[in-house]
Write a protein that holds these residues in place. Sequence first.
Motif, mmCIF file in Angstrom:
data_model
loop_
_atom_site.group_PDB
_atom_site.id
_atom_site.type_symbol
_atom_site.label_atom_id
_atom_site.label_comp_id
_atom_site.label_asym_id
_atom_site.label_seq_id
_atom_site.Cartn_x
_atom_site.Cartn_y
_atom_site.Cartn_z
ATOM 1 N N ARG A 137 1.060 -1.246 -0.102
ATOM 2 C CA ARG A 137 0.362 -0.018 -0.242
ATOM 3 C C ARG A 137 0.844 1.230 0.390
ATOM 4 N NH1 ARG A 137 -4.323 -1.014 3.959
ATOM 5 N NH2 ARG A 137 -4.828 -2.025 2.634
ATOM 6 N N LEU A 138 0.591 1.872 -0.786
ATOM 7 C CA LEU A 138 1.081 3.541 -0.855
ATOM 8 C C LEU A 138 0.114 4.720 -1.151
ATOM 9 C CD1 LEU A 138 3.058 5.643 -1.548
ATOM 10 C CD2 LEU A 138 2.007 5.357 -4.334
ATOM 11 N N ASN A 139 0.154 5.174 -0.046
ATOM 12 C CA ASN A 139 -0.768 6.487 0.896
ATOM 13 C C ASN A 139 -0.216 7.599 -0.323
ATOM 14 O OD1 ASN A 139 -2.877 8.419 1.652
ATOM 15 N ND2 ASN A 139 -1.318 8.725 3.363
ATOM 16 N N ALA A 140 -0.679 8.266 -1.489
ATOM 17 C CA ALA A 140 -0.434 8.807 -2.375
ATOM 18 C C ALA A 140 -1.145 9.993 -1.965
ATOM 19 C CB ALA A 140 -1.282 8.783 -4.140
ATOM 20 N N ASP A 141 0.285 11.645 -1.914
ATOM 21 C CA ASP A 141 -0.686 12.510 -1.784
ATOM 22 C C ASP A 141 -0.684 13.538 -2.238
ATOM 23 O OD1 ASP A 141 2.340 13.621 -0.984
ATOM 24 O OD2 ASP A 141 2.213 12.346 1.098
ATOM 25 N N GLN A 142 -0.298 14.679 -1.712
ATOM 26 C CA GLN A 142 0.257 15.885 -3.028
ATOM 27 C C GLN A 142 1.462 15.774 -3.478
ATOM 28 O OE1 GLN A 142 -1.866 18.345 -3.949
ATOM 29 N NE2 GLN A 142 -3.235 17.172 -2.301
ATOM 30 N N ARG A 143 2.631 15.078 -3.434
ATOM 31 C CA ARG A 143 3.874 15.234 -3.720
ATOM 32 C C ARG A 143 3.588 13.816 -4.644
ATOM 33 N NH1 ARG A 143 6.819 12.540 0.472
ATOM 34 N NH2 ARG A 143 4.128 11.907 1.340
ATOM 35 N N THR A 194 4.477 7.435 -10.470
ATOM 36 C CA THR A 194 3.860 7.145 -8.369
ATOM 37 C C THR A 194 3.341 5.536 -9.080
ATOM 38 O OG1 THR A 194 4.160 9.261 -7.934
ATOM 39 C CG2 THR A 194 2.792 7.683 -6.961
ATOM 40 N N MET A 195 2.562 5.213 -10.409
ATOM 41 C CA MET A 195 2.355 4.184 -10.254
ATOM 42 C C MET A 195 2.869 2.726 -10.203
ATOM 43 S SD MET A 195 -2.030 4.619 -10.947
ATOM 44 C CE MET A 195 -1.283 5.610 -12.414
ATOM 45 N N PRO A 220 -5.654 11.533 -4.942
ATOM 46 C CA PRO A 220 -4.452 11.346 -3.799
ATOM 47 C C PRO A 220 -5.336 10.216 -2.897
ATOM 48 C CG PRO A 220 -5.072 13.829 -4.545
ATOM 49 C CD PRO A 220 -6.068 12.781 -4.975
ATOM 50 N N GLY A 221 -4.639 8.987 -2.096
ATOM 51 C CA GLY A 221 -5.072 8.613 -1.389
ATOM 52 C C GLY A 221 -4.468 6.898 -1.177
ATOM 53 N N SER A 222 -4.942 6.195 -0.479
ATOM 54 C CA SER A 222 -4.295 4.530 -0.798
ATOM 55 C C SER A 222 -4.364 4.054 -2.246
ATOM 56 C CB SER A 222 -5.295 3.598 0.432
ATOM 57 O OG SER A 222 -5.173 4.906 1.528
ATOM 58 N N LEU A 223 -3.414 3.225 -2.582
ATOM 59 C CA LEU A 223 -2.946 2.471 -3.713
ATOM 60 C C LEU A 223 -2.663 0.729 -2.915
ATOM 61 C CD1 LEU A 223 -1.680 4.722 -6.979
ATOM 62 C CD2 LEU A 223 -4.214 4.182 -6.146
ATOM 63 N N ASN A 224 -3.052 0.027 -3.751
ATOM 64 C CA ASN A 224 -3.367 -1.200 -2.954
ATOM 65 C C ASN A 224 -2.815 -1.622 -4.123
ATOM 66 O OD1 ASN A 224 -4.388 -0.301 -0.514
ATOM 67 N ND2 ASN A 224 -6.348 -0.183 -1.223
ATOM 68 N N ALA A 225 -1.360 -2.346 -4.493
ATOM 69 C CA ALA A 225 -0.930 -3.259 -5.304
ATOM 70 C C ALA A 225 -1.033 -4.249 -4.788
ATOM 71 C CB ALA A 225 0.577 -2.218 -5.780
ATOM 72 N N VAL A 261 11.531 -14.308 -12.555
ATOM 73 C CA VAL A 261 9.734 -14.419 -11.562
ATOM 74 C C VAL A 261 9.544 -13.890 -12.355
ATOM 75 C CG1 VAL A 261 9.016 -14.589 -9.419
ATOM 76 C CG2 VAL A 261 11.031 -15.074 -9.271
ATOM 77 N N VAL A 262 8.211 -14.057 -12.768
ATOM 78 C CA VAL A 262 7.360 -13.627 -13.516
ATOM 79 C C VAL A 262 6.079 -12.848 -12.910
ATOM 80 C CG1 VAL A 262 5.711 -12.981 -15.513
ATOM 81 C CG2 VAL A 262 7.882 -14.097 -16.062
ATOM 82 N N THR A 263 5.978 -12.030 -13.117
ATOM 83 C CA THR A 263 4.318 -11.781 -11.744
ATOM 84 C C THR A 263 3.605 -10.741 -12.664
ATOM 85 O OG1 THR A 263 5.255 -9.023 -11.065
ATOM 86 C CG2 THR A 263 6.131 -10.879 -9.643
ATOM 87 N N ASP A 264 2.343 -10.774 -11.552
ATOM 88 C CA ASP A 264 0.811 -9.894 -12.675
ATOM 89 C C ASP A 264 1.175 -8.609 -11.270
ATOM 90 O OD1 ASP A 264 -1.183 -9.370 -14.329
ATOM 91 O OD2 ASP A 264 -2.456 -9.719 -12.619
ATOM 92 N N ILE A 265 0.568 -7.842 -11.371
ATOM 93 C CA ILE A 265 0.659 -6.464 -10.629
ATOM 94 C C ILE A 265 -0.997 -5.776 -10.787
ATOM 95 C CG2 ILE A 265 0.995 -4.263 -9.415
ATOM 96 C CD1 ILE A 265 3.762 -6.304 -11.015
ATOM 97 N N ALA A 266 -1.951 -5.738 -10.242
ATOM 98 C CA ALA A 266 -3.231 -5.110 -10.482
ATOM 99 C C ALA A 266 -3.093 -4.092 -9.193
ATOM 100 C CB ALA A 266 -4.158 -5.717 -9.936
ATOM 101 N N ILE A 267 -3.451 -2.914 -9.162
ATOM 102 C CA ILE A 267 -3.546 -1.172 -8.723
ATOM 103 C C ILE A 267 -4.908 -0.956 -8.686
ATOM 104 C CG2 ILE A 267 -2.628 1.187 -7.979
ATOM 105 C CD1 ILE A 267 -0.291 0.927 -9.356
ATOM 106 N N CYS A 268 -5.425 -0.820 -6.919
ATOM 107 C CA CYS A 268 -6.767 -0.399 -6.978
ATOM 108 C C CYS A 268 -7.264 0.887 -6.151
ATOM 109 C CB CYS A 268 -7.410 -1.035 -6.640
ATOM 110 S SG CYS A 268 -7.852 -3.154 -7.458
#
Length: 145
Positions: free
Chosen positions: A45-51, A63-64, A101-106, A118-125
């Motif tokens: 989790r990233l708390n995305a703010d003004q930066r 950022t994403m 802005p706010g929480s982004l969950n990967a 290693v191969v990965t799949d990432i979903a950001i919500c």
Amino acid sequence: MPTPATPVMTAPEVSSYLDEVFPQIKVNGDTIEVIEVSPGSALVRLNADQRHLRPGGTVSGPTMFMLSDLAAYAVILAHIGRVALAVTTNLNINFLMKPEPGSLNATATILKLGKRLVVTDIAICDSGGELVAHATATYSIPPRV
């Protein structure tokens, strides 16, 4: 369908290791947390703010991208252990929506865990559960000595 890999590190262990080997992710005061590790996946989790915003007030692409890469790294470390020199060899991302802005969950999921790749799949919500970006990442694992 293959059986998911079994984690060898917990979420707090991965977080602590990231603080040790990759402290620059928090240099700007980013609040990035490894929330959960489970067989074959990890939630970061990233708390995305003004930066983290681009013109127009939405979370920026870089950022994403960073969050995708970090989530892939976290799920890989959780499943292979303390291997700091695992490195990104490819990352592809599709931006689907403009998150506020706010929480982004990967959520990063291991698609293939080999000896060297290693191969990965990432979903950001966003905080409402809407899929805002989708990525795939491949990492190279250094040979064990």
